[in-house]
Design a protein around this motif. Sequence first.
Motif, short mmCIF file in Angstrom:
data_model
loop_
_atom_site.label_atom_id
_atom_site.label_comp_id
_atom_site.label_asym_id
_atom_site.label_seq_id
_atom_site.Cartn_x
_atom_site.Cartn_y
_atom_site.Cartn_z
N ILE A 15 19.48 -1.66 10.84
CA ILE A 15 18.42 -1.33 11.86
C ILE A 15 17.58 -0.70 10.90
N VAL A 16 17.61 -0.85 9.87
CA VAL A 16 16.05 -0.14 9.60
C VAL A 16 15.03 -1.44 9.41
N ARG A 17 16.23 -2.37 8.00
CA ARG A 17 15.60 -3.97 7.97
C ARG A 17 14.93 -4.46 9.01
N GLU A 18 15.75 -4.35 9.67
CA GLU A 18 15.11 -5.13 11.40
C GLU A 18 13.88 -4.13 12.06
N LEU A 19 13.38 -3.38 12.23
CA LEU A 19 12.57 -2.51 12.66
C LEU A 19 11.51 -2.50 11.55
N THR A 20 12.05 -2.43 9.75
CA THR A 20 10.11 -3.00 9.08
C THR A 20 9.73 -4.21 9.35
N VAL A 141 -8.85 -6.95 -4.70
CA VAL A 141 -8.13 -7.29 -4.66
C VAL A 141 -8.22 -9.33 -4.07
N LEU A 142 -7.26 -10.31 -4.98
CA LEU A 142 -7.87 -11.64 -4.96
C LEU A 142 -7.61 -12.60 -3.41
N SER A 143 -5.27 -11.54 -3.58
CA SER A 143 -4.95 -11.63 -2.12
C SER A 143 -3.75 -10.72 -2.66
N GLN A 144 -2.63 -10.75 -1.68
CA GLN A 144 -1.62 -10.20 -1.45
C GLN A 144 -0.14 -10.71 -1.45
N PRO A 145 0.41 -11.41 -2.40
CA PRO A 145 1.65 -12.26 -3.00
C PRO A 145 2.59 -10.94 -2.59
N VAL A 146 3.18 -9.77 -2.30
CA VAL A 146 3.84 -8.96 -1.42
C VAL A 146 3.25 -8.66 -0.72
N HIS A 147 3.72 -8.57 0.61
CA HIS A 147 3.19 -7.01 1.55
C HIS A 147 4.52 -6.13 1.77
#
Length: 157
Positions: A15-20, A141-147
């Motif tokens: 549930i936490v995974r889906e809500l994030t 910041v050039l980019s954000q590969p992991v958000h």
Amino acid sequence: MLPVKSSLDALDLQIVRELTRDARISHAELGRRVNLSRPAVAERVRRLEETDVITGYAAHVDLARLGLPLQARVQLRPRHRSRKGVTRLRESLLAMKYVLSCVHVTGENCYELAIAVRDAAHLEQVIEQLAELGDTTTSVVLSQPVHPRDVDVTAWT
């Protein structure tokens, strides 16, 4: 209310995974994804909220569409490190609307800020304002590969 982890089961973590990933998901759809009824999911979500596992819900905003396409990280070493100085620093940063976040860290610099600005000239103005609070080191910041919402927080348990 920290020691909640031990009371979380596999369904709570799903549930936490889906809500994030999508906080606007309906309880019915969430139930389908985790194989529970809507009332059972609603009860689990309520319990996760009450135990502060889930502390809130937020909208993810495209800063560029708000006219703030340039982001930077600023390391700040304040001149005044007393409790009173920290309070003044916090108040100053909250008054600067382009400061997205500030964390207190170990190491040579005490604070790391995330900021969003209109352009390089605006960045220069912001850095000058921050320099009034202490010494700064800035990275664009050039980019954000992991958000943050790409990370499976349940994998940490």
